[in-house]
Design an enzyme around this catalytic site. Structure first.
Site, PDB file in Angstrom:
ATOM      1  N   GLY A  18       0.785  -1.232   0.000  1.00  0.00           N
ATOM      2  CA  GLY A  18       0.000   0.000   0.000  1.00  0.00           C
ATOM      3  C   GLY A  18       0.817   1.282   0.000  1.00  0.00           C
ATOM      4  O   GLY A  18       1.795   1.427  -0.752  1.00  0.00           O
ATOM      5  N   ILE A  19       0.427   2.204   0.854  1.00  0.00           N
ATOM      6  CA  ILE A  19       1.059   3.527   0.885  1.00  0.00           C
ATOM      7  C   ILE A  19       2.527   3.407   1.310  1.00  0.00           C
ATOM      8  O   ILE A  19       3.408   4.053   0.733  1.00  0.00           O
ATOM      9  CB  ILE A  19       0.272   4.466   1.835  1.00  0.00           C
ATOM     10  N   ASP A  38       7.854  -4.593   8.599  1.00  0.00           N
ATOM     11  CA  ASP A  38       6.469  -5.033   8.384  1.00  0.00           C
ATOM     12  C   ASP A  38       6.276  -6.388   9.051  1.00  0.00           C
ATOM     13  O   ASP A  38       7.231  -7.133   9.252  1.00  0.00           O
ATOM     14  CB  ASP A  38       6.142  -5.131   6.880  1.00  0.00           C
ATOM     15  N   VAL A  63       4.903  -4.026  14.946  1.00  0.00           N
ATOM     16  CA  VAL A  63       5.274  -2.738  15.567  1.00  0.00           C
ATOM     17  C   VAL A  63       4.464  -2.401  16.820  1.00  0.00           C
ATOM     18  O   VAL A  63       4.753  -1.421  17.491  1.00  0.00           O
ATOM     19  CB  VAL A  63       5.206  -1.567  14.551  1.00  0.00           C
ATOM     20  N   ASN A  89       4.057   4.457   9.458  1.00  0.00           N
ATOM     21  CA  ASN A  89       2.963   4.302   8.488  1.00  0.00           C
ATOM     22  C   ASN A  89       2.063   3.099   8.786  1.00  0.00           C
ATOM     23  O   ASN A  89       0.880   3.123   8.445  1.00  0.00           O
ATOM     24  CB  ASN A  89       3.578   4.172   7.083  1.00  0.00           C
ATOM     25  N   SER A 141      -5.222  10.315   9.210  1.00  0.00           N
ATOM     26  CA  SER A 141      -6.216  10.076   8.161  1.00  0.00           C
ATOM     27  C   SER A 141      -7.135  11.279   8.051  1.00  0.00           C
ATOM     28  O   SER A 141      -7.453  11.911   9.077  1.00  0.00           O
ATOM     29  CB  SER A 141      -7.044   8.846   8.526  1.00  0.00           C
ATOM     30  N   TYR A 154     -10.817   3.712  15.254  1.00  0.00           N
ATOM     31  CA  TYR A 154      -9.854   4.188  14.241  1.00  0.00           C
ATOM     32  C   TYR A 154      -9.646   5.700  14.370  1.00  0.00           C
ATOM     33  O   TYR A 154      -8.520   6.187  14.436  1.00  0.00           O
ATOM     34  CB  TYR A 154     -10.366   3.828  12.847  1.00  0.00           C
ATOM     35  N   LYS A 158      -6.304   7.868  15.236  1.00  0.00           N
ATOM     36  CA  LYS A 158      -5.721   8.846  14.308  1.00  0.00           C
ATOM     37  C   LYS A 158      -5.732  10.252  14.907  1.00  0.00           C
ATOM     38  O   LYS A 158      -4.868  11.079  14.574  1.00  0.00           O
ATOM     39  CB  LYS A 158      -6.452   8.809  12.959  1.00  0.00           C
ATOM     40  N   PRO A 184      -4.091  11.106   4.481  1.00  0.00           N
ATOM     41  CA  PRO A 184      -4.657  10.759   3.173  1.00  0.00           C
ATOM     42  C   PRO A 184      -6.174  10.652   3.241  1.00  0.00           C
ATOM     43  O   PRO A 184      -6.758  10.511   4.322  1.00  0.00           O
ATOM     44  CB  PRO A 184      -4.070   9.366   2.879  1.00  0.00           C
TER      45      PRO A 184
HETATM   46  N1  NAD Z   1      -5.665   3.550   2.390  1.00  0.00           N
HETATM   47  C1  NAD Z   1      -6.409   4.526   2.907  1.00  0.00           C
HETATM   48  O1  NAD Z   1      -7.532   4.809   2.440  1.00  0.00           O
HETATM   49  C2  NAD Z   1      -5.903   5.326   4.078  1.00  0.00           C
HETATM   50  C3  NAD Z   1      -6.547   6.528   4.381  1.00  0.00           C
HETATM   51  C4  NAD Z   1      -6.085   7.284   5.456  1.00  0.00           C
HETATM   52  C5  NAD Z   1      -5.020   6.832   6.212  1.00  0.00           C
HETATM   53  N2  NAD Z   1      -4.415   5.655   5.899  1.00  0.00           N
HETATM   54  C6  NAD Z   1      -3.316   5.216   6.740  1.00  0.00           C
HETATM   55  O2  NAD Z   1      -2.176   4.959   5.948  1.00  0.00           O
HETATM   56  C7  NAD Z   1      -1.431   3.881   6.496  1.00  0.00           C
HETATM   57  C8  NAD Z   1      -1.218   2.804   5.441  1.00  0.00           C
HETATM   58  O3  NAD Z   1      -2.472   2.352   4.978  1.00  0.00           O
HETATM   59  P1  NAD Z   1      -2.619   1.354   3.732  1.00  0.00           P
HETATM   60  O4  NAD Z   1      -3.955   1.599   3.153  1.00  0.00           O
HETATM   61  O5  NAD Z   1      -1.428   1.431   2.877  1.00  0.00           O
HETATM   62  O6  NAD Z   1      -2.673  -0.050   4.495  1.00  0.00           O
HETATM   63  P2  NAD Z   1      -2.431  -1.541   3.942  1.00  0.00           P
HETATM   64  O7  NAD Z   1      -3.254  -2.425   4.793  1.00  0.00           O
HETATM   65  O8  NAD Z   1      -2.621  -1.611   2.466  1.00  0.00           O
HETATM   66  O9  NAD Z   1      -0.875  -1.746   4.278  1.00  0.00           O
HETATM   67  C9  NAD Z   1      -0.469  -1.602   5.614  1.00  0.00           C
HETATM   68  C10 NAD Z   1       0.833  -2.316   5.848  1.00  0.00           C
HETATM   69  O10 NAD Z   1       1.103  -2.212   7.262  1.00  0.00           O
HETATM   70  C11 NAD Z   1       1.457  -3.494   7.741  1.00  0.00           C
HETATM   71  N3  NAD Z   1       1.093  -3.627   9.164  1.00  0.00           N
HETATM   72  C12 NAD Z   1      -0.146  -3.597   9.697  1.00  0.00           C
HETATM   73  N4  NAD Z   1      -0.080  -3.834  11.024  1.00  0.00           N
HETATM   74  C13 NAD Z   1       1.229  -4.017  11.326  1.00  0.00           C
HETATM   75  C14 NAD Z   1       1.930  -4.319  12.511  1.00  0.00           C
HETATM   76  N5  NAD Z   1       1.283  -4.495  13.690  1.00  0.00           N
HETATM   77  N6  NAD Z   1       3.276  -4.427  12.461  1.00  0.00           N
HETATM   78  C15 NAD Z   1       3.936  -4.261  11.292  1.00  0.00           C
HETATM   79  N7  NAD Z   1       3.321  -4.006  10.127  1.00  0.00           N
HETATM   80  C16 NAD Z   1       1.982  -3.880  10.141  1.00  0.00           C
HETATM   81  C17 NAD Z   1       0.666  -4.470   6.873  1.00  0.00           C
HETATM   82  O11 NAD Z   1       1.239  -5.777   6.905  1.00  0.00           O
HETATM   83  C18 NAD Z   1       0.761  -3.812   5.502  1.00  0.00           C
HETATM   84  O12 NAD Z   1       1.915  -4.201   4.808  1.00  0.00           O
HETATM   85  C19 NAD Z   1      -2.224   3.400   7.722  1.00  0.00           C
HETATM   86  O13 NAD Z   1      -1.705   4.015   8.883  1.00  0.00           O
HETATM   87  C20 NAD Z   1      -3.623   3.912   7.437  1.00  0.00           C
HETATM   88  O14 NAD Z   1      -4.387   4.112   8.602  1.00  0.00           O
HETATM   89  C21 NAD Z   1      -4.831   4.890   4.845  1.00  0.00           C
END
Ligand code: NAD
Length: 256
Positions: A18-19, A38, A63, A89, A141, A154, A158, A184
């Site tokens: 993801g991000i 991760d 984490v 992240n 977020s 959530y 945040k 985001p």
């Molecule tokens: N995608 C969205 O719409 C969005 C919007 C606002 C904020 N965010 C924030 O951006 C960040 C990334 O979101 P995303 O959509 O890319 O998520 P995602 O689920 O696609 O990827 C998240 C990554 O974090 C890892 N992860 C989760 N818990 C973990 C842990 N306990 N220890 C280690 N690694 C861990 C996962 O394995 C994964 O690789 C998050 O903090 C999320 O809250 C996302």
């Protein structure tokens, strides 16, 4: 691409997907030594980066686990000698109606989304202070400003990220360390694509479109849309900017 982050050691949590993955790819292209942290394997991202002559390694770690993060900190500092930029992240976002939300689910959310940032910062901030330079970037977020049902845990996590960002920035600013947050909007990632339909029965695809229609820039958000903001916050151009939350959401949130 300009190598403006040449040799900076950048630790990115949740960098396997993801991000976080887009962040890792972008700053590696700009010359950074990327350390992906991760709980799932990140070999694919590391391979992609190294094939393009970038520098990346991956460490498996939950984490939210204090002892695992302590050991991770020791390993990274032994291997690289320092962390210049910490990108907090990793996050989870399961939705749940308040009446159905258990204390365990609440704790899990706060542990992964907020406690993890404290734990990671404890490992690397002391070194940043000694070197009088550092960057901490925390993911919050835009849903904090666009609250929807089913997200009490959530949104609370945040909101905590924004408070933590402001407070930590206040303590570290005199030592050349900035602390900022990126907010985001609803972005196309493995996490959002895997989510179940929300209370209105809307699928992720329907939600991407609904969010896009509320944005000033009316198209769905992609992970790479966030990467420029991270690169800027890591740079010397952002040296006088701290304690801020940057909404990178196509202009969905248009007021404080
Ligand atoms: N995608 C969205 O719409 C969005 C919007 C606002 C904020 N965010 C924030 O951006 C960040 C990334 O979101 P995303 O959509 O890319 O998520 P995602 O689920 O696609 O990827 C998240 C990554 O974090 C890892 N992860 C989760 N818990 C973990 C842990 N306990 N220890 C280690 N690694 C861990 C996962 O394995 C994964 O690789 C998050 O903090 C999320 O809250 C996302």
């Amino acid at each position: 691409m300009e190598k403006r982050h040449q040799n900076k050691v950048v630790v990115i949590t949740g960098g396997a997907a993801g991000i976080g993955r887009a962040f890792a790819q972008r700053v590696a292209q700009e010359g950074a030594n990327v350390v992906i942290v991760d709980r799932i394997p990140a070999d694919e991202v590391v391979d992609e980066i190294t094939k393009e002559n970038g520098k990346a390694v991956a460490h498996a770690c939950d984490v939210g686990d204090p002892e695992a993060v302590r050991q991770l900190g020791v390993t990274i500092l032994e291997g690289f000698g320092r962390c210049d930029v910490l990108v907090n992240n990793a996050g989870i976002f399961p939705s749940c109606r308040f009446e159905d939300l258990s204390y365990e689910q609440w704790r899990q959310m706060i542990t992964v989304n907020l406690d993890s940032m404290f734990l990671m910062a404890k490992q690397f901030v002391p070194g940043m202070r000694q070197r009088k330079w550092g960057r901490v970037v925390n993911m919050t977020s835009n849903s904090y400003a666009q609250v929807a049902p089913g997200l009490t845990h959530y949104i609370a996590s945040k909101a905590g990220v924004i408070g933590f960002t402001r407070a930590l920035a206040s303590e570290l600013g005199a030592d050349g360390i900035t602390v900022n947050a990126i907010a985001p909007g609803f972005t196309r990632t493995p996490g959002t694509l895997a989510r179940k339909p929300n209370f209105n029965g809307m699928t992720s695809e329907q939600l991407f479109e609904a969010h896009a229609n509320r944005q000033a820039i009316p198209r769905p958000s992609e992970p790479k849309d966030l990467a420029g903001a991270l690169s800027f916050l890591m740079s010397d151009d952002a040296a006088f900017m701290t304690a801020q939350t940057l909404y990178v959401d196509g202009g969905q949130v248009r007021s404080g």
